[in-house]
Design a protein around this motif. Structure first.
Motif, PDB file in Angstrom:
ATOM      1  N   VAL A 139       0.873  -1.174   0.000  1.00  0.00           N
ATOM      2  CA  VAL A 139       0.000   0.000   0.000  1.00  0.00           C
ATOM      3  C   VAL A 139       0.907   1.221   0.000  1.00  0.00           C
ATOM      4  CG1 VAL A 139      -1.849   1.234   1.168  1.00  0.00           C
ATOM      5  CG2 VAL A 139      -1.716  -1.263   1.326  1.00  0.00           C
ATOM      6  N   SER A 140       0.854   1.993  -1.062  1.00  0.00           N
ATOM      7  CA  SER A 140       1.735   3.150  -1.181  1.00  0.00           C
ATOM      8  C   SER A 140       1.074   4.202  -2.058  1.00  0.00           C
ATOM      9  CB  SER A 140       3.091   2.736  -1.787  1.00  0.00           C
ATOM     10  OG  SER A 140       2.918   2.207  -3.090  1.00  0.00           O
ATOM     11  N   ALA A 141       1.755   5.337  -2.145  1.00  0.00           N
ATOM     12  CA  ALA A 141       1.365   6.418  -3.053  1.00  0.00           C
ATOM     13  C   ALA A 141      -0.108   6.783  -2.870  1.00  0.00           C
ATOM     14  CB  ALA A 141       1.673   6.018  -4.498  1.00  0.00           C
ATOM     15  N   ASN A 142      -0.842   6.874  -3.988  1.00  0.00           N
ATOM     16  CA  ASN A 142      -2.219   7.364  -3.944  1.00  0.00           C
ATOM     17  C   ASN A 142      -3.124   6.457  -3.121  1.00  0.00           C
ATOM     18  OD1 ASN A 142      -4.117   9.306  -4.697  1.00  0.00           O
ATOM     19  ND2 ASN A 142      -4.902   8.010  -6.338  1.00  0.00           N
ATOM     20  N   GLU A 143      -2.893   5.130  -3.202  1.00  0.00           N
ATOM     21  CA  GLU A 143      -3.720   4.195  -2.441  1.00  0.00           C
ATOM     22  C   GLU A 143      -3.545   4.414  -0.942  1.00  0.00           C
ATOM     23  OE1 GLU A 143      -6.491   1.103  -1.997  1.00  0.00           O
ATOM     24  OE2 GLU A 143      -5.896   2.296  -3.737  1.00  0.00           O
ATOM     25  N   LEU A 144      -2.327   4.643  -0.499  1.00  0.00           N
ATOM     26  CA  LEU A 144      -2.088   4.908   0.915  1.00  0.00           C
ATOM     27  C   LEU A 144      -2.749   6.213   1.344  1.00  0.00           C
ATOM     28  CD1 LEU A 144      -0.729   4.184   3.571  1.00  0.00           C
ATOM     29  CD2 LEU A 144       1.357   5.270   2.735  1.00  0.00           C
ATOM     30  N   GLN A 145      -2.731   7.227   0.490  1.00  0.00           N
ATOM     31  CA  GLN A 145      -3.371   8.499   0.824  1.00  0.00           C
ATOM     32  C   GLN A 145      -4.873   8.327   1.015  1.00  0.00           C
ATOM     33  OE1 GLN A 145      -1.463  11.126   1.346  1.00  0.00           O
ATOM     34  NE2 GLN A 145       0.358   9.998   0.729  1.00  0.00           N
ATOM     35  N   ARG A 146      -5.507   7.497   0.180  1.00  0.00           N
ATOM     36  CA  ARG A 146      -6.958   7.313   0.284  1.00  0.00           C
ATOM     37  C   ARG A 146      -7.342   6.518   1.531  1.00  0.00           C
ATOM     38  NH1 ARG A 146      -6.544   6.251  -5.400  1.00  0.00           N
ATOM     39  NH2 ARG A 146      -6.592   4.014  -4.957  1.00  0.00           N
ATOM     40  N   ARG A 147      -6.511   5.569   1.919  1.00  0.00           N
ATOM     41  CA  ARG A 147      -6.878   4.680   3.015  1.00  0.00           C
ATOM     42  C   ARG A 147      -6.454   5.184   4.385  1.00  0.00           C
ATOM     43  NH1 ARG A 147      -5.415  -1.518   1.490  1.00  0.00           N
ATOM     44  NH2 ARG A 147      -6.166  -1.593  -0.663  1.00  0.00           N
ATOM     45  N   LEU A 148      -5.638   6.190   4.451  1.00  0.00           N
ATOM     46  CA  LEU A 148      -4.977   6.572   5.700  1.00  0.00           C
ATOM     47  C   LEU A 148      -5.973   6.776   6.836  1.00  0.00           C
ATOM     48  CD1 LEU A 148      -2.140   7.078   6.741  1.00  0.00           C
ATOM     49  CD2 LEU A 148      -2.462   9.497   6.232  1.00  0.00           C
ATOM     50  N   GLN A 149      -5.710   6.080   7.957  1.00  0.00           N
ATOM     51  CA  GLN A 149      -6.529   6.127   9.159  1.00  0.00           C
ATOM     52  C   GLN A 149      -5.625   6.408  10.355  1.00  0.00           C
ATOM     53  OE1 GLN A 149      -9.941   5.707   9.228  1.00  0.00           O
ATOM     54  NE2 GLN A 149      -9.995   5.528   7.000  1.00  0.00           N
ATOM     55  N   PRO A 150      -6.186   6.591  11.557  1.00  0.00           N
ATOM     56  CA  PRO A 150      -5.346   6.912  12.716  1.00  0.00           C
ATOM     57  C   PRO A 150      -4.366   5.808  13.114  1.00  0.00           C
ATOM     58  CG  PRO A 150      -7.613   7.572  13.124  1.00  0.00           C
ATOM     59  CD  PRO A 150      -7.614   6.778  11.866  1.00  0.00           C
ATOM     60  N   ASP A 208       2.366   5.818  14.248  1.00  0.00           N
ATOM     61  CA  ASP A 208       1.368   6.560  13.476  1.00  0.00           C
ATOM     62  C   ASP A 208       1.710   6.432  11.998  1.00  0.00           C
ATOM     63  OD1 ASP A 208      -0.251   8.501  12.221  1.00  0.00           O
ATOM     64  OD2 ASP A 208      -0.381   9.643  14.074  1.00  0.00           O
ATOM     65  N   PRO A 209       0.771   5.969  11.162  1.00  0.00           N
ATOM     66  CA  PRO A 209       1.071   5.756   9.743  1.00  0.00           C
ATOM     67  C   PRO A 209       1.065   7.024   8.905  1.00  0.00           C
ATOM     68  CG  PRO A 209      -1.215   5.215  10.171  1.00  0.00           C
ATOM     69  CD  PRO A 209      -0.602   5.586  11.505  1.00  0.00           C
ATOM     70  N   MET A 210       0.796   8.189   9.497  1.00  0.00           N
ATOM     71  CA  MET A 210       0.608   9.386   8.702  1.00  0.00           C
ATOM     72  C   MET A 210       1.853   9.753   7.886  1.00  0.00           C
ATOM     73  SD  MET A 210      -0.867  13.133   9.771  1.00  0.00           S
ATOM     74  CE  MET A 210      -2.511  12.471   9.899  1.00  0.00           C
ATOM     75  N   SER A 211       3.045   9.525   8.445  1.00  0.00           N
ATOM     76  CA  SER A 211       4.263   9.894   7.730  1.00  0.00           C
ATOM     77  C   SER A 211       4.848   8.743   6.930  1.00  0.00           C
ATOM     78  CB  SER A 211       5.309  10.406   8.724  1.00  0.00           C
ATOM     79  OG  SER A 211       5.641   9.407   9.666  1.00  0.00           O
ATOM     80  N   ALA A 212       4.123   7.633   6.809  1.00  0.00           N
ATOM     81  CA  ALA A 212       4.642   6.473   6.083  1.00  0.00           C
ATOM     82  C   ALA A 212       4.698   6.744   4.585  1.00  0.00           C
ATOM     83  CB  ALA A 212       3.777   5.249   6.353  1.00  0.00           C
ATOM     84  N   ARG A 213       5.749   6.240   3.952  1.00  0.00           N
ATOM     85  CA  ARG A 213       5.860   6.309   2.498  1.00  0.00           C
ATOM     86  C   ARG A 213       5.174   5.109   1.850  1.00  0.00           C
ATOM     87  NH1 ARG A 213       9.422   4.030  -0.939  1.00  0.00           N
ATOM     88  NH2 ARG A 213      10.879   3.448   0.704  1.00  0.00           N
ATOM     89  N   ARG A 214       5.216   3.963   2.510  1.00  0.00           N
ATOM     90  CA  ARG A 214       4.557   2.765   2.016  1.00  0.00           C
ATOM     91  C   ARG A 214       4.418   1.792   3.179  1.00  0.00           C
ATOM     92  NH1 ARG A 214       6.959   0.849  -2.551  1.00  0.00           N
ATOM     93  NH2 ARG A 214       6.803  -1.366  -2.154  1.00  0.00           N
ATOM     94  N   ILE A 215       3.471   0.878   3.067  1.00  0.00           N
ATOM     95  CA  ILE A 215       3.264  -0.168   4.061  1.00  0.00           C
ATOM     96  C   ILE A 215       3.196  -1.501   3.320  1.00  0.00           C
ATOM     97  CG2 ILE A 215       1.805  -1.040   5.916  1.00  0.00           C
ATOM     98  CD1 ILE A 215       0.721   1.747   6.319  1.00  0.00           C
ATOM     99  N   GLU A 216       3.976  -2.469   3.786  1.00  0.00           N
ATOM    100  CA  GLU A 216       3.997  -3.784   3.177  1.00  0.00           C
ATOM    101  C   GLU A 216       3.512  -4.826   4.179  1.00  0.00           C
ATOM    102  OE1 GLU A 216       7.838  -4.588   1.582  1.00  0.00           O
ATOM    103  OE2 GLU A 216       7.801  -2.901   0.188  1.00  0.00           O
ATOM    104  N   VAL A 217       2.710  -5.762   3.698  1.00  0.00           N
ATOM    105  CA  VAL A 217       2.187  -6.845   4.520  1.00  0.00           C
ATOM    106  C   VAL A 217       2.595  -8.160   3.886  1.00  0.00           C
ATOM    107  CG1 VAL A 217       0.137  -7.899   5.546  1.00  0.00           C
ATOM    108  CG2 VAL A 217       0.198  -5.423   5.153  1.00  0.00           C
ATOM    109  N   VAL A 218       3.307  -8.985   4.639  1.00  0.00           N
ATOM    110  CA  VAL A 218       3.712 -10.315   4.177  1.00  0.00           C
ATOM    111  C   VAL A 218       2.985 -11.332   5.031  1.00  0.00           C
ATOM    112  CG1 VAL A 218       5.624 -11.911   3.800  1.00  0.00           C
ATOM    113  CG2 VAL A 218       5.971  -9.460   3.467  1.00  0.00           C
ATOM    114  N   ARG A 219       2.098 -12.097   4.430  1.00  0.00           N
ATOM    115  CA  ARG A 219       1.349 -13.115   5.169  1.00  0.00           C
ATOM    116  C   ARG A 219       2.126 -14.422   5.173  1.00  0.00           C
ATOM    117  NH1 ARG A 219      -1.392 -10.447   1.646  1.00  0.00           N
ATOM    118  NH2 ARG A 219      -3.121  -9.096   2.216  1.00  0.00           N
ATOM    119  N   GLY A 220       1.805 -15.248   6.180  1.00  0.00           N
ATOM    120  CA  GLY A 220       2.431 -16.555   6.234  1.00  0.00           C
ATOM    121  C   GLY A 220       3.735 -16.531   7.003  1.00  0.00           C
ATOM    122  N   PRO A 221       4.499 -17.623   6.921  1.00  0.00           N
ATOM    123  CA  PRO A 221       5.691 -17.784   7.761  1.00  0.00           C
ATOM    124  C   PRO A 221       6.825 -16.873   7.336  1.00  0.00           C
ATOM    125  CG  PRO A 221       5.469 -19.633   6.247  1.00  0.00           C
ATOM    126  CD  PRO A 221       4.245 -18.816   6.082  1.00  0.00           C
ATOM    127  N   GLY A 222       7.051 -15.823   8.122  1.00  0.00           N
ATOM    128  CA  GLY A 222       8.198 -14.963   7.890  1.00  0.00           C
ATOM    129  C   GLY A 222       9.262 -15.195   8.946  1.00  0.00           C
TER     130      GLY A 222
END
Length: 471
Positions: A139-150, A208-222
């Motif tokens: 989740v980055s760029a425009n998509e992150l801007q639209r979804r941003l929550q507290p 706080d995610p407000m200053s994030a440039r991107r957020i990555e989610v890796v599911r499963g065994p990391g």
């Protein structure tokens, strides 16, 4: 919680990236070698400010200025560049240093579709999300801007396989494939976030995610790369605390957000300044404040939020790597409403503070077995206070952590396209107070691992082994 009323999110993004501020380096000073170019629109030929040019596999990137120009400091060799900008289709291209062409011209085509970005979490080499063997979300760029929550969890709440549980707007926590708490790792620029969010449902994540440039989610065994308790998944909030590139000019960004359902407002700003041709400095600040949550039957009392975050980082950037430090202060005051089963009958006010200091370095040898040698060391202090009505200290948590990670990636060896060996060591002191009678705890942990990506065209395999010891 039950479904909330519709909310209106207003975002005003002032792109200071194109500000034509005078460079802080002297005009006559010779710049080191690298890649220099211009990004422009293919149809109109207009220069594009604010485009991100990334050197894949090095962590280096640059943001284009008002005239579309950029410069990247890299040693001689062949590189893959990825260029991304909102409203345009990202592209990848190869560039060689040195080159007979002194200026690289990159043309982007307009596109309303946002394509999958490059994944860096849970992988040894940067690759597209569709090429990762594990299920990955970016989740980055425009998509992150639209979804941003507290909170990070509520920002990611619509991702497949990810749910949210909370006891109020400030305490939303992620659930990945039914697992939460210690089974999910939340990272900040690849480093574990120290808090007590896994110790109770009324505890917030100190991020706080407000200053994030991107957020990555890796599911499963990391578990191989991050530890045995990452079996549910890994969430990495990338903010580039320690700068890895030196811009031509001072660049930055500012974000302002308003929310109607909680009568809240928030904002963040960051700036990257070149002190010299080798030393950048980054500053950031964010603030979020909101009132009680509005519902169809009235306001839900004691659900307000007041969050502050201040950070700074600097580094020395060479052609073959960087060494840098960063610090962050995060203050979070919020309320938990009463009436929850097993919770606080009359509600509770929670005050939490997190202070973290990080040092990191990376070296990329031009020859030899290893392509990258990286390490970091962090110190974090976290305090959590629960104030019962009228003004009584009910519970106190204090957590201190010192940790270090080492990672050595090797070059391709036959079918082993990428691989690494690594180690992690940490010390933690967990103290309790107030109404808690839990004994204080000291914990020492160490772990070593090996990990390989094997390409057997058209099949690619992952294999790894990890050993953890905890006292």
């Amino acid at each position: 919680m039950s479904a909330l009323p519709s909310q209106i999110t207003i975002r005003a993004i002032a792109c200071l990236l194109a500000f034509a501020l005078a460079p802080l380096t002297s005009a006559g000073q010779e710049r080191p070698g690298g890649i220099e170019g211009i990004v422009r629109a293919r149809e109109s030929g207009e220069p594009l400010a604010g485009a991100r040019v990334t050197v894949i596999g090095t962590g280096r990137f640059a943001i284009t200025h008002g005239d579309g120009s950029f410069r990247l400091q890299v040693p001689d060799g062949e590189y893959t560049l990825r260029v991304e900008r909102l409203g345009y289709a990202p592209i990848e291209m190869t560039s060689t240093v040195p080159t007979d062409n002194p200026l690289v011209v990159i043309e982007l085509e307009e596109s309303a579709l946002e394509l999958e970005g490059i994944v860096v979490t849970g992988a040894l080499s940067e690759r597209g999300a569709d090429e990762a063997l594990r299920p990955v979300s970016v989740v980055s760029a425009n998509e992150l801007q639209r979804r941003l929550q507290p909170t990070v969890a509520s920002t990611l709440g619509s991702e497949p396989g990810l749910a949210v549980t909370s006891m109020g707007p400030a305490t939303a926590r992620p659930v990945i494939r039914g697992m939460s708490g210690d089974r999910i790792l939340v990272l900040e620029d690849g480093v574990r976030v120290v808090d007590v969010s896994n110790a109770g449902p009324d505890h917030a994540t100190s991020l706080d995610p407000m200053s994030a440039r991107r957020i990555e989610v890796v599911r499963g065994p990391g578990a191989i790369l991050y530890g045995s308790n990452a079996i549910g998944g890994v969430i990495n909030v990338i903010r580039d605390e320690v700068p890895t590139s030196v811009p031509h000019h001072a660049t930055g960004s500012m974000t302002v957000q308003g929310r109607s359902v909680t009568s809240g407002v928030g904002g963040s700003a960051s700036v990257l300044v070149p002190l010299s041709q080798r030393i950048p400095v980054r500053f950031e600040a964010s603030r979020r404040s909101s009132g009680d949550l509005a519902t169809p039957v009235g306001d839900l009392g004691n659900t307000g939020i007041d969050v502050w975050s201040l950070g700074a980082g600097t580094s020395w950037v060479g052609e073959a790597g960087h060494v840098g430090v960063a610090g962050l202060v995060h203050l979070n005051d919020h309320g938990i409403p009463g009436g929850f089963v097993g919770g606080h009958v009359e509600g509770v006010a929670i005050e939490s503070d997190r202070v973290s200091v990080k040092a990191e370095g990376e070296h990329r040898p031009t020859e030899g077995l290893f392509s990258t040698l990286a390490g970091n060391a962090t110190y974090s202090y976290f305090e959590h206070l629960e104030i019962e009505p009228p003004d009584i200290l009910g519970t106190r948590y204090e957590r201190q952590t010192i940790a270090s990670d080492l990672l050595a990636r090797h070059r391709a060896i036959g079918p082993f396209s990428a691989g690494a060996v690594g180690a992690r060591a940490s010390w933690e002191a967990f103290e309790f107070g107030g109404s808690l009678f839990t004994p204080n705890t000291d914990r020492i942990s160490m772990g070593v691992f090996g990990y390989e990506e094997i390409d057997l065209d058209p099949i690619r395999l992952e294999a790894g082994l990890r050993y953890d010891w905890t006292q």
